[in-house]
Write a protein that holds these residues in place. Structure first.
Motif, mmCIF file in Angstrom:
data_model
loop_
_atom_site.group_PDB
_atom_site.id
_atom_site.type_symbol
_atom_site.label_atom_id
_atom_site.label_comp_id
_atom_site.label_asym_id
_atom_site.label_seq_id
_atom_site.Cartn_x
_atom_site.Cartn_y
_atom_site.Cartn_z
ATOM 1 N N LYS A 1 42.013 38.203 48.986
ATOM 2 C CA LYS A 1 41.556 37.718 47.681
ATOM 3 C C LYS A 1 42.591 37.918 46.579
ATOM 4 C CE LYS A 1 36.777 38.934 48.895
ATOM 5 N NZ LYS A 1 35.625 39.817 48.588
ATOM 6 N N THR A 2 43.689 38.579 46.902
ATOM 7 C CA THR A 2 44.703 38.886 45.887
ATOM 8 C C THR A 2 46.091 38.475 46.393
ATOM 9 O OG1 THR A 2 45.147 41.099 46.748
ATOM 10 C CG2 THR A 2 43.323 40.878 45.177
ATOM 11 N N PRO A 3 47.079 38.489 45.509
ATOM 12 C CA PRO A 3 48.443 38.154 45.936
ATOM 13 C C PRO A 3 49.071 39.204 46.850
ATOM 14 C CG PRO A 3 48.178 37.822 43.564
ATOM 15 C CD PRO A 3 46.975 38.557 44.040
ATOM 16 N N PHE A 4 48.408 40.378 47.001
ATOM 17 C CA PHE A 4 48.944 41.402 47.882
ATOM 18 C C PHE A 4 48.884 40.935 49.340
ATOM 19 C CE2 PHE A 4 47.847 44.357 44.343
ATOM 20 C CZ PHE A 4 49.077 44.988 44.232
ATOM 21 N N LEU B 1 44.494 50.192 43.122
ATOM 22 C CA LEU B 1 45.267 49.004 43.503
ATOM 23 C C LEU B 1 44.916 47.807 42.612
ATOM 24 C CD1 LEU B 1 45.229 49.213 47.410
ATOM 25 C CD2 LEU B 1 47.222 49.407 45.918
ATOM 26 N N VAL B 2 43.643 47.732 42.202
ATOM 27 C CA VAL B 2 43.242 46.639 41.301
ATOM 28 C C VAL B 2 43.968 46.772 39.964
ATOM 29 C CG1 VAL B 2 41.323 45.663 39.989
ATOM 30 C CG2 VAL B 2 40.985 46.334 42.382
ATOM 31 N N LYS B 3 44.011 47.983 39.427
ATOM 32 C CA LYS B 3 44.670 48.202 38.130
ATOM 33 C C LYS B 3 46.165 47.938 38.221
ATOM 34 C CE LYS B 3 41.196 51.711 37.026
ATOM 35 N NZ LYS B 3 40.904 53.151 36.883
ATOM 36 N N GLU C 1 43.349 37.958 39.322
ATOM 37 C CA GLU C 1 42.437 36.865 39.644
ATOM 38 C C GLU C 1 43.049 35.528 39.246
ATOM 39 O OE1 GLU C 1 39.040 34.778 40.853
ATOM 40 O OE2 GLU C 1 39.703 36.811 41.286
ATOM 41 N N LEU C 2 43.629 35.492 38.021
ATOM 42 C CA LEU C 2 44.295 34.262 37.576
ATOM 43 C C LEU C 2 45.477 33.921 38.490
ATOM 44 C CD1 LEU C 2 44.327 34.854 33.696
ATOM 45 C CD2 LEU C 2 42.865 33.282 34.986
ATOM 46 N N SER D 1 45.818 34.596 41.600
ATOM 47 C CA SER D 1 45.379 34.172 42.928
ATOM 48 C C SER D 1 45.066 32.684 42.990
ATOM 49 C CB SER D 1 44.152 34.976 43.356
ATOM 50 O OG SER D 1 43.046 34.670 42.523
ATOM 51 N N HIS D 2 44.847 32.042 41.841
ATOM 52 C CA HIS D 2 44.522 30.609 41.811
ATOM 53 C C HIS D 2 45.758 29.742 41.563
ATOM 54 C CE1 HIS D 2 40.242 31.271 42.139
ATOM 55 N NE2 HIS D 2 40.281 32.147 41.123
ATOM 56 N N THR D 3 46.903 30.361 41.348
ATOM 57 C CA THR D 3 48.141 29.579 41.212
ATOM 58 C C THR D 3 48.624 29.155 42.603
ATOM 59 O OG1 THR D 3 49.565 31.543 41.371
ATOM 60 C CG2 THR D 3 48.764 30.928 39.174
ATOM 61 N N TYR D 4 49.655 28.302 42.625
ATOM 62 C CA TYR D 4 50.196 27.824 43.905
ATOM 63 C C TYR D 4 50.684 28.988 44.759
ATOM 64 C CZ TYR D 4 53.411 25.706 47.239
ATOM 65 O OH TYR D 4 54.061 25.356 48.380
ATOM 66 N N ASN D 5 51.485 29.871 44.148
ATOM 67 C CA ASN D 5 52.017 31.003 44.895
ATOM 68 C C ASN D 5 50.910 31.955 45.333
ATOM 69 O OD1 ASN D 5 54.692 30.183 44.747
ATOM 70 N ND2 ASN D 5 55.049 31.239 42.800
ATOM 71 N N GLY D 6 49.900 32.119 44.463
ATOM 72 C CA GLY D 6 48.793 32.997 44.811
ATOM 73 C C GLY D 6 47.988 32.443 45.976
ATOM 74 N N LEU D 7 47.677 31.138 45.893
ATOM 75 C CA LEU D 7 46.938 30.498 46.990
ATOM 76 C C LEU D 7 47.744 30.526 48.291
ATOM 77 C CD1 LEU D 7 45.445 27.429 45.102
ATOM 78 C CD2 LEU D 7 44.179 29.389 46.011
ATOM 79 N N LYS D 8 49.063 30.315 48.163
ATOM 80 C CA LYS D 8 49.922 30.338 49.351
ATOM 81 C C LYS D 8 49.908 31.717 49.996
ATOM 82 C CE LYS D 8 54.583 29.110 50.846
ATOM 83 N NZ LYS D 8 55.942 28.679 50.394
#
Length: 700
Positions: free
Chosen positions: A279-282, A308-310, A402-403, A405-412
């Motif tokens: 769910k995250t870029p991690f 980790l969220v912070k 969260e924001l 994660s919805h970008t191209y790199n985040g979704l990728k």
């Protein structure tokens, strides 16, 4: 020999190609008027070249004769003989080419007579003789030249406009029209030209369509093979990747089981880590490494994900790298573990755009200067400072991850995590099953069979080492013998004698080399190398080497015999290759077979297309065999699935019928008188009768 060499070179340079062309032309254009005229033109051109060569050779001969008369020397005599042979060779070949040119003229006259008669029968009133024939040929040749030029131009222009397939079709049609018109013009100019052009156009169009289909079929087969190779390669790479991911996660499970104190805790924690990563870029591997670092600094299991969220929100807002995130976790962890807040730790945060002093000032109600002074004096507890900074930076950057994660790199990144989970399932399935086999093999190697194999392997290793030792020993003894003159070791008498000779040569060479003789140095080195060769050859004659050789030959024979037991043992590559040769016609194979009138035998999975196959033979898997003809009969079929060509009116008997006929021959002996002089005559008569009966059976 010098004379022959001179003649061969002269012939090749001047007229060998012409004569070869002439002979080829004779077989290809005997009844072709156009071809014959082209041959005549070629012969006439070569006559000119050969005439020049002959005149030059004649002049050279005269000069050589004059030189020999003047000197009378043996060298000038040889030069005169060479010049004479060169002249005779040139003259003979000129005569040969002239003779064939005259024959070509006679062939043209014969063909033009036929054309003239055809013209007279058709009532054309055209001129006869060579002039008329030449005119017809010139017209035909001109038509073909124009057709070829137009077809090339058409292919270039049409291909550029509509693609290569349309260009090929157009070019082939125009080329066919030109060729057809040329043929038609030779038969009957005008009407014949038109008919020939029309027929040529149709044939050319068909030819072009076939060429286009062949290109499409090749492209189709190429796509099939490339797709298969891509799929197989992708499967292999996916499995390898899955095994790596699953193996890494298996190691993580063991590591966190130790750190957290139980497999269930580790399983639950790693599951939450995977969900968090999806769910995250991690990425999963990044999260496990960070989690280990945090646990080592004293954070509890339930504190990992919140921290980790912070950190993740802050990293997304400030565009931190993976390395920066590690520094942030390290700074907070050291403050928590040591209980100290230092300038060094806070500067690690400041360098990553985290205003740690501001957060501490805001939380305590003091100024930034006061916080700096308190930190310098060690008055701020480390664990409290780490929590305050984490809380404030989390609140300041809340939702950034969260924001992101919805970008191209985040979704990728999320997609890669999901794909890794899927690939890991493939790898885990392989690992779980493979571990059973690995354990079974470990048990097997540790059992009785393994112990027995150890002994066999030990003997094999000992034998291989003995061969190597023997080879080295022979080489060392050979070199020692050459250098010292003392020949020892198991060498043959011939090799001992040779080594003694080499030792003497080596000694002489070294003495000369000491005097500065470079050639002697080279010879000494050569003697050493020759000694190595003698040792190598002697090694091949040893019993050990011969035993290994026989073992290798026996292994090859066993492989050959075992592999030949079933076609499935060896034909996998062949059958795969055959699959790749099937193209666009595969779906319409039944229609193609019917259209071409091919026997249904071609559809059989066994003797595909075999001539002479039987129903039972189709199961053998042999492809493309053609049997021999036995029009006079065959006394006995030599082996199963024996192919043969049968003829109308013949009959094939079963094995039972054949044996019955052989066992119950109908024999009538009449008009014979036998004279028995001794007991041995009885056996002779019996043998003669048997031979006669067998021959009679073969004929009938």
């Amino acid at each position: 020999m010098l004379t022959d060499s001179s003649i061969a070179i002269s012939a090749k340079d001047n007229f060998t190609q012409a004569i070869t062309t002439m002979r080829n032309a004779n077989s290809s254009f005997n009844k072709d008027l156009t071809g014959t005229l082209e041959k005549l033109n070629e012969l006439n051109r070569n006559k000119i070249t050969l005439k020049v060569d002959t005149d030059r050779a004649k002049s050279e001969l005269k000069a050589a004769e004059k030189q020999f008369l003047a000197t009378g020397s043996a060298a000038d005599k040889m030069a005169m003989e060479i010049a004479s042979e060169k002249y005779e060779n040139a003259r003979r070949n000129l005569d040969l080419v002239s003779k064939n040119a005259r024959q070509a003229e006679r062939d043209i006259l014969n063909m033009t007579d036929a054309v003239s008669k055809a013209d007279n029968r058709a009532g054309t009133g055209k001129s006869t003789g060579i002039a008329g024939a030449v005119s017809a040929i010139a017209q035909a040749g001109l038509t073909k030249m124009v057709g070829d030029t137009v077809s090339v131009m058409a292919n270039t222009l049409v291909s550029s406009a509509y693609g290569s397939n349309t260009g090929t079709l157009f070019e082939s049609a125009l080329s066919g029209a030109g060729s057809g018109a040329a043929i038609g013009s030779m038969i009957s100019p005008g009407v014949g030209t038109a008919i020939g052009a029309a027929a040529g156009t149709a044939i050319g169009a068909v030819n072009g369509a076939v060429q286009n289909f062949q290109k499409e079929d090749d492209a189709f087969k190429s796509v099939v093979q490339e797709s298969y190779n891509t799929i197989k390669q992708s499967q292999s790479e996916l499995l390898a990747s899955g095994i790596n991911i699953a193996a890494k996660r298996e190691q993580d499970m063991g590591s966190f089981t130790t750190i957290l104190g139980g497999s269930e805790k580790a399983k639950s924690f790693l599951s939450s880590i995977r969900d968090f990563g999806n769910k995250t870029p991690f990425e999963y591997d990044q999260l496990t490494e960070l989690s280990k670092t945090m646990l080592n600094y004293g954070y509890k299991q339930n504190e990992i994900i919140p921290l980790l969220v912070k950190v993740g929100d802050t990293a997304s807002a400030t565009k931190m790298s993976t390395e920066d995130i590690k520094y942030v976790i390290t700074a907070l962890g050291r403050m928590k573990m040591t209980g100290k807040t230092t300038i060094e730790y806070l500067n690690m945060l400041l360098d990553r755009h985290i205003p740690a002093f501001d957060y501490l000032a805001e939380a305590s109600g003091k100024t930034k200067g006061q916080i700096v002074e308190m930190v310098s004096k060690g008055l701020i507890p480390g664990e409290q400072a780490a929590k305050t900074i984490a809380d404030y930076m989390g609140k300041a950057n809340e939702g950034s991850m969260e924001l992101q994660s919805h970008t191209y790199n985040g979704l990728k990144s999320s997609l890669e995590d999901a794909q890794d989970d899927l690939t890991a399932a493939l790898g885990q399935g392989y690992i779980d099953e493979s571990k059973k086999g690995i354990q079974a093999q470990i048990d097997w190697l540790g059992g009785k069979t393994g112990s027995a194999l150890k002994e066999a392997y030990s003997m094999q290793g000992k034998f291989q080492a003995s061969l190597e030792n023997m080879q080295k020993d022979l080489e060392q003894r050979a070199l020692t013998g050459v250098v010292s003159g003392e020949i020892t070791g198991n060498f043959s008498e011939e090799n001992k004698s040779r080594l003694k000779q080499l030792a003497e040569d080596y000694k002489k060479s070294m003495m000369e080399a000491a005097k500065g003789n470079e050639q002697a140095e080279i010879q000494a080195a050569q003697d050493v190398e020759e000694a190595k060769i003698i040792a190598a050859n002697e090694y091949k004659a040893t019993r050990g080497y011969q035993l290994q050789l026989e073992a290798d030959k026996s292994l090859i024979a066993s492989i050959r015999e075992d592999t030949g037991l079933k076609s499935e043992y060896w034909n996998a590559g062949y059958t795969m290759q055959q699959e790749f040769t099937k193209g666009l016609g595969y779906k319409a194979k039944d229609k193609i077979v019917g259209m071409l009138g091919i026997s249904n035998a071609i559809k059989s999975p066994g003797y595909s297309g075999m001539v002479g196959g039987t129903g039972s033979a189709h199961s053998s898997g042999y492809v493309g065999m053609v049997g021999s003809s036995h029009a006079t009969g065959l006394f006995r079929v030599p082996y199963n699935n024996f192919p043969a060509l049968l003829h109308e009116g013949e009959m094939v008997s079963t094995a039972v019928e054949a044996r019955s006929a052989k066992k119950n021959p109908s024999v009538v002996i009449s008009g014979n008188s036998f004279v028995v002089r001794e007991e041995a005559d009885v056996d002779k008569i019996a043998r003669a009768l048997v031979e006669k009966i067998q021959k009679a059976e073969m004929i009938t």
